[in-house]
Design a protein around this motif. Structure first.
Motif, PDB file in Angstrom:
ATOM      1  N   GLY A   1       1.014  -1.603  -0.121  1.00 29.75           N
ATOM      2  CA  GLY A   1       0.092   0.118  -0.035  1.00 29.75           C
ATOM      3  C   GLY A   1       0.439   1.426   0.246  1.00 29.75           C
ATOM      4  O   GLY A   1       0.653   2.106   0.311  1.00 29.75           O
ATOM      5  N   GLY A   2       2.023   1.032   0.095  1.00 28.52           N
ATOM      6  CA  GLY A   2       3.222   2.182   0.252  1.00 28.52           C
ATOM      7  C   GLY A   2       3.364   3.454  -1.609  1.00 28.52           C
ATOM      8  O   GLY A   2       3.107   2.754  -2.267  1.00 28.52           O
ATOM      9  N   GLY A   3       4.331   4.111  -1.462  1.00 26.88           N
ATOM     10  CA  GLY A   3       4.520   4.875  -3.052  1.00 26.88           C
ATOM     11  C   GLY A   3       3.737   5.668  -3.034  1.00 26.88           C
ATOM     12  O   GLY A   3       2.665   5.857  -2.133  1.00 26.88           O
ATOM     13  N   ALA A   4       4.117   6.505  -4.037  1.00 33.14           N
ATOM     14  CA  ALA A   4       3.660   7.643  -4.026  1.00 33.14           C
ATOM     15  C   ALA A   4       1.787   7.788  -4.626  1.00 33.14           C
ATOM     16  O   ALA A   4       1.526   6.725  -5.498  1.00 33.14           O
ATOM     17  N   GLN A   5       1.239   8.978  -4.162  1.00 34.36           N
ATOM     18  CA  GLN A   5      -0.141   8.832  -4.500  1.00 34.36           C
ATOM     19  C   GLN A   5      -0.219  10.324  -5.517  1.00 34.36           C
ATOM     20  O   GLN A   5       1.018  10.723  -6.176  1.00 34.36           O
ATOM     21  N   PRO A   6      -0.772   9.972  -6.730  1.00 42.23           N
ATOM     22  CA  PRO A   6      -1.218  10.859  -7.428  1.00 42.23           C
ATOM     23  C   PRO A   6      -0.858  11.669  -7.214  1.00 42.23           C
ATOM     24  O   PRO A   6      -0.322  12.987  -8.228  1.00 42.23           O
ATOM     25  N   ALA A   7      -1.953  12.623  -5.635  1.00 43.02           N
ATOM     26  CA  ALA A   7      -1.675  14.073  -5.270  1.00 43.02           C
ATOM     27  C   ALA A   7      -0.557  14.211  -5.293  1.00 43.02           C
ATOM     28  O   ALA A   7       0.337  15.912  -4.884  1.00 43.02           O
ATOM     29  N   ASP A   8       0.738  12.984  -5.798  1.00 43.32           N
ATOM     30  CA  ASP A   8       2.084  13.728  -4.728  1.00 43.32           C
ATOM     31  C   ASP A   8       2.836  14.534  -6.426  1.00 43.32           C
ATOM     32  O   ASP A   8       3.859  15.101  -6.478  1.00 43.32           O
ATOM     33  N   VAL A   9       1.932  13.978  -7.416  1.00 45.61           N
ATOM     34  CA  VAL A   9       2.154  14.287  -9.147  1.00 45.61           C
ATOM     35  C   VAL A   9       1.294  15.166  -9.620  1.00 45.61           C
ATOM     36  O   VAL A   9       2.037  15.948 -10.513  1.00 45.61           O
ATOM     37  N   LEU A  10       0.368  16.103  -9.093  1.00 46.10           N
ATOM     38  CA  LEU A  10      -0.639  16.741  -9.334  1.00 46.10           C
ATOM     39  C   LEU A  10      -0.004  18.013  -8.967  1.00 46.10           C
ATOM     40  O   LEU A  10       0.424  18.439  -7.714  1.00 46.10           O
ATOM     41  N   PRO A  11      -0.618  19.394  -9.584  1.00 48.79           N
ATOM     42  CA  PRO A  11      -0.749  19.880  -9.139  1.00 48.79           C
ATOM     43  C   PRO A  11      -1.178  21.361  -8.174  1.00 48.79           C
ATOM     44  O   PRO A  11      -3.096  20.181  -7.656  1.00 48.79           O
ATOM     45  N   GLY A  12      -0.517  21.788  -7.343  1.00 50.77           N
ATOM     46  CA  GLY A  12      -1.568  22.223  -5.645  1.00 50.77           C
ATOM     47  C   GLY A  12      -2.746  23.257  -6.175  1.00 50.77           C
ATOM     48  O   GLY A  12      -3.384  23.855  -5.292  1.00 50.77           O
ATOM     49  N   ASP A  13      -2.549  23.984  -7.367  1.00 46.01           N
ATOM     50  CA  ASP A  13      -3.739  24.396  -7.737  1.00 46.01           C
ATOM     51  C   ASP A  13      -5.237  24.189  -8.087  1.00 46.01           C
ATOM     52  O   ASP A  13      -6.119  24.267  -8.817  1.00 46.01           O
ATOM     53  N   ALA A  14      -5.410  22.302  -8.090  1.00 46.48           N
ATOM     54  CA  ALA A  14      -6.351  21.759  -8.505  1.00 46.48           C
ATOM     55  C   ALA A  14      -7.700  22.057  -7.484  1.00 46.48           C
ATOM     56  O   ALA A  14      -7.484  22.096  -6.188  1.00 46.48           O
ATOM     57  N   PHE A  15      -8.831  22.285  -8.254  1.00 50.26           N
ATOM     58  CA  PHE A  15      -9.877  22.434  -7.479  1.00 50.26           C
ATOM     59  C   PHE A  15     -10.833  21.210  -7.501  1.00 50.26           C
ATOM     60  O   PHE A  15     -11.959  21.176  -6.717  1.00 50.26           O
ATOM     61  N   ALA A  16     -10.544  20.085  -7.984  1.00 50.52           N
ATOM     62  CA  ALA A  16     -11.667  18.871  -7.748  1.00 50.52           C
ATOM     63  C   ALA A  16     -10.501  17.559  -8.006  1.00 50.52           C
ATOM     64  O   ALA A  16      -9.036  18.129  -8.328  1.00 50.52           O
ATOM     65  N   TYR A  17     -10.747  16.500  -7.505  1.00 55.41           N
ATOM     66  CA  TYR A  17      -9.501  15.307  -7.447  1.00 55.41           C
ATOM     67  C   TYR A  17     -10.474  14.250  -6.853  1.00 55.41           C
ATOM     68  O   TYR A  17     -10.739  14.020  -6.028  1.00 55.41           O
ATOM     69  N   VAL A  18      -9.852  13.086  -7.997  1.00 49.20           N
ATOM     70  CA  VAL A  18      -9.920  11.739  -7.975  1.00 49.20           C
ATOM     71  C   VAL A  18      -8.771  10.889  -8.058  1.00 49.20           C
ATOM     72  O   VAL A  18      -8.836  11.169  -8.606  1.00 49.20           O
ATOM     73  N   ARG A  19      -9.116   9.765  -6.985  1.00 47.19           N
ATOM     74  CA  ARG A  19      -8.267   8.987  -6.805  1.00 47.19           C
ATOM     75  C   ARG A  19      -8.506   7.713  -7.005  1.00 47.19           C
ATOM     76  O   ARG A  19      -9.406   6.920  -6.010  1.00 47.19           O
ATOM     77  N   LEU A  20      -7.907   6.528  -7.669  1.00 50.40           N
ATOM     78  CA  LEU A  20      -7.955   5.750  -7.616  1.00 50.40           C
ATOM     79  C   LEU A  20      -6.998   4.393  -7.404  1.00 50.40           C
ATOM     80  O   LEU A  20      -6.565   4.570  -7.869  1.00 50.40           O
ATOM     81  N   ASP A  21      -7.715   3.346  -6.398  1.00 46.41           N
ATOM     82  CA  ASP A  21      -5.428   2.785  -5.634  1.00 46.41           C
ATOM     83  C   ASP A  21      -6.180   1.166  -5.660  1.00 46.41           C
ATOM     84  O   ASP A  21      -6.901   0.813  -4.882  1.00 46.41           O
ATOM     85  N   VAL A  22      -5.951   0.495  -6.811  1.00 48.85           N
ATOM     86  CA  VAL A  22      -5.563  -1.281  -6.367  1.00 48.85           C
ATOM     87  C   VAL A  22      -4.731  -1.170  -5.568  1.00 48.85           C
ATOM     88  O   VAL A  22      -4.462  -2.506  -5.028  1.00 48.85           O
ATOM     89  N   ASP A  23      -4.012  -0.483  -4.622  1.00 51.53           N
ATOM     90  CA  ASP A  23      -2.857  -1.445  -4.109  1.00 51.53           C
ATOM     91  C   ASP A  23      -3.159  -0.570  -2.677  1.00 51.53           C
ATOM     92  O   ASP A  23      -1.947   0.610  -2.083  1.00 51.53           O
ATOM     93  N   PRO A  24      -4.163  -0.818  -2.174  1.00 47.88           N
ATOM     94  CA  PRO A  24      -4.935   0.713  -1.003  1.00 47.88           C
ATOM     95  C   PRO A  24      -4.134  -0.215   0.454  1.00 47.88           C
ATOM     96  O   PRO A  24      -2.918  -1.047   0.350  1.00 47.88           O
ATOM     97  N   SER A  25      -4.036   0.204   1.470  1.00 47.57           N
ATOM     98  CA  SER A  25      -3.375  -0.581   2.366  1.00 47.57           C
ATOM     99  C   SER A  25      -3.297  -1.967   2.851  1.00 47.57           C
ATOM    100  O   SER A  25      -4.594  -2.282   2.520  1.00 47.57           O
TER     101      SER A  25
END
Length: 567
Positions: free
Chosen positions: A91-115
């Motif tokens: 469940g480790g490693g970088a998440q999409p929010a680590d490589v997407l811009p901080g000025d985003a006002f909407a964000y959706v994440r999908l993860d098949v390797d959660p905790s």
């Protein structure tokens, strides 16, 4: 940090904290058995589970290669649950929010390797759903979706790509989508980040795949183990925005996601203030939400027009233009849950709801089939009344009609409405065979003036031409009413619904619930089970209860949850 452009030779990252390199080939997914983990840890049984053909999306019209490329990312979560019960529990490693811009006002994440805890909980929960368990087959679920996405592709170019040779060697476990300010006509300013295990192979395959239709509509960049797809002309600007600040480092985003807790297999975040500003700018420049449908062209992550329309509705809602919402889909061994929090959202300006009192729900009779509870509705209506009056006054003769209603019923608004809605209102249905005569339905109103509430109910019955339809009894500050005397008596006597396992799993702590809905599916299913086809009956019987709760913590802050409990 070195940016990779299509056609360029991949170079080592110079980021001060690079991600460790991953193997070029992603191992084939194998899942724990439906029986779940043993005492020694999750088991990767000899017979894994994967997706049956009937779980794949139905083939539709011809999809463009751009759709297919980003649609690979959607493969990470098709099936909703089974995919992320993988054998690796990091469940480790970088998440999409680590490589997407901080000025985003909407964000959706999908993860098949959660905790690891989420994977174990998912396996245990899915073990309660026989139809899901039995239709899952062995293999990599991402391959099933790739095949479904490309099945109706007419392009010979697309058909030359194979999952095992072209996609599997680089496709990672996570995908994220960010919506940013500055969209142009026909193309909202979005960025889709797909985790990759081999940047060189990902760049090569995605570049060729995106070029299959001969159009030049997207930019592809590589950053820290992610392929980032944007509308044409936005690639460099997006990475520059990432360099100025990543979404994961934004204080409001990080605080909200921390308060949300476990983010499970999917999560989302939305900030209404910049969204409202962006939508207003779009209107002012002649752009419309329908013009922003290019979001769908980035493929597989939702229709752009529909999403932007949804954002428009949220951002344009009265009092909602300054708040934020964070949501996650996660698992417990007993249930799957969609949970969320709100921050800075004020539905009625100047009004802060008092904490709810869900004990009125928990004290219902033990045989309750379904119930709805609302706290503070009377106070909320009175607080919103000035706005309601303005709306009524602006609708022609609305004010005169309201005065006529008050005179006809002998009521004073909003005071009498506040009394009738009470400090709390709970409506419930006991276990019974519906359709056999008059159904038993009841309610209890905890009010500042229960006797006046009783009079108001009598007035409404008389006005409706059905006097005496309901049995009513006042006891202290509570008005009990129901369609049968017996059920009114049962409501007065109360019960211990809140102590039942099904209620506890579905509802959690309701002591401060502002709003709540509970349905006992085991009790309800006898109403329709005989009509359910035999092959679907096991799936129906595997579901135990549904619960929805919403609570207020303080001014502008709250939480909500939807749970589906398995047997």
């Amino acid at each position: 940090m070195t940016e990779q452009h299509p056609g360029a030779t991949p170079e080592p990252s110079t980021d001060p904290a690079p991600q460790p390199p991953q193997a070029a080939t992603t191992p084939s997914y194998r899942y724990p058995t439906a029986a779940g983990p043993t005492a020694g840890g999750p088991t990767a049984g000899a017979q894994g589970v994967g997706f049956g053909d009937d779980t794949a999306p139905a083939a539709g019209s011809r999809r463009r290669p751009a759709f297919i490329a980003a649609g690979v990312a959607a493969a990470l979560v098709v099936g909703g649950a089974g995919a992320f019960a993988a054998s690796q529990l990091s469940g480790g490693g970088a998440q999409p929010a680590d490589v997407l811009p901080g000025d985003a006002f909407a964000y959706v994440r999908l993860d098949v390797d959660p905790s690891a805890a989420q994977k174990v909980s998912a396996v245990r929960f899915l073990g309660k759903l026989p139809q899901v368990r039995d239709t899952l087959g062995s293999g990599d679920p991402r391959q099933k979706v790739w095949e479904a996405i490309t099945a109706d592709a007419k392009s010979d170019c697309v058909s030359r790509f194979s999952y095992s040779g072209d996609i599997e060697p680089w496709l990672g476990d996570r995908v994220g989508l960010a919506v940013r300010p500055g969209g142009t006509t026909g193309k909202p300013n979005v960025a889709v980040a797909v985790q990759v295990s081999d940047e060189g192979k990902a760049q090569d395959v995605l570049t060729r795949l995106l070029a299959c239709d001969g159009a030049d509509e997207t930019d592809l960049r590589l950053r820290d183990g992610y392929a980032i797809v944007t509308p044409k002309g936005q690639g460099d600007a997006t990475l520059a925005a990432v360099d100025r600040g990543r979404l994961a480092a934004d204080p409001e985003f990080s605080d909200d996601m921390s308060a949300l807790g476990e983010q499970g297999v999917a999560s989302a975040w939305f900030d209404t203030a910049p969204a409202a500003k962006e939508l207003e700018s779009s209107r002012g420049s002649g752009r419309s939400t329908s013009d922003l449908g290019g979001l769908g062209d980035l493929g597989g992550l939702g229709n752009g027009s529909a999403m932007m329309s949804g954002l428009s509705g949220l951002a344009g809602a009265k009092g909602a233009a300054s708040g934020r919402v964070a949501v996650a889909m996660r698992f417990d061994p007993s249930y799957v849950e969609v949970a969320g929090i709100t921050r800075g959202v004020t539905a009625i300006p100047g009004y802060t709801p008092a904490p709810g009192d869900g004990t009125q729900l928990a004290n219902l009779p033990d045989d309750t089939l379904a119930a709805v509870h609302v706290s503070g509705a009377g106070d909320a209506l009175k607080a919103a009344w000035p706005q309601i009056e303005k709306m009524i006054d602006g609708s022609g003769d609305g004010a005169d009609r309201l005065a006529a209603v008050e005179q006809q019923l002998g009521v004073t608004l909003p005071d009498d409405a506040q009394v009738l809605l009470g400090r709390s209102l709970t409506v419930s249905v006991p276990d019974q065979q519906l359709g056999d005569g008059v159904p038993s339905i009841g309610a209890k109103i905890v009010s500042t003036d229960a006797n006046r509430a009783d009079q108001l109910v009598e007035t409404l019955e008389r006005t409706a031409g059905a006097p005496g339809t309901l049995t009513r009894e006042v006891d202290g500050d509570t008005l009990y009413l129901g369609t049968t005397p017996d059920y009114v008596g049962a409501l007065k006597s109360g019960g211990r619904l809140g102590d039942s396992d099904a209620f506890t799993a579905a509802m959690g702590d309701t002591s401060k619930a502002t709003a709540a809905v509970y349905v006992d599916l085991d009790r309800l299913e006898k109403q329709y089970l005989p009509q359910v086809p035999d092959e679907q009956r096991a799936a129906v019987e595997s579901l135990r209860a549904v619960g929805i709760t919403a609570s207020v913590q303080d001014a502008g802050s709250g939480s909500f949850s939807l749970r589906v409990v398995g047997n």
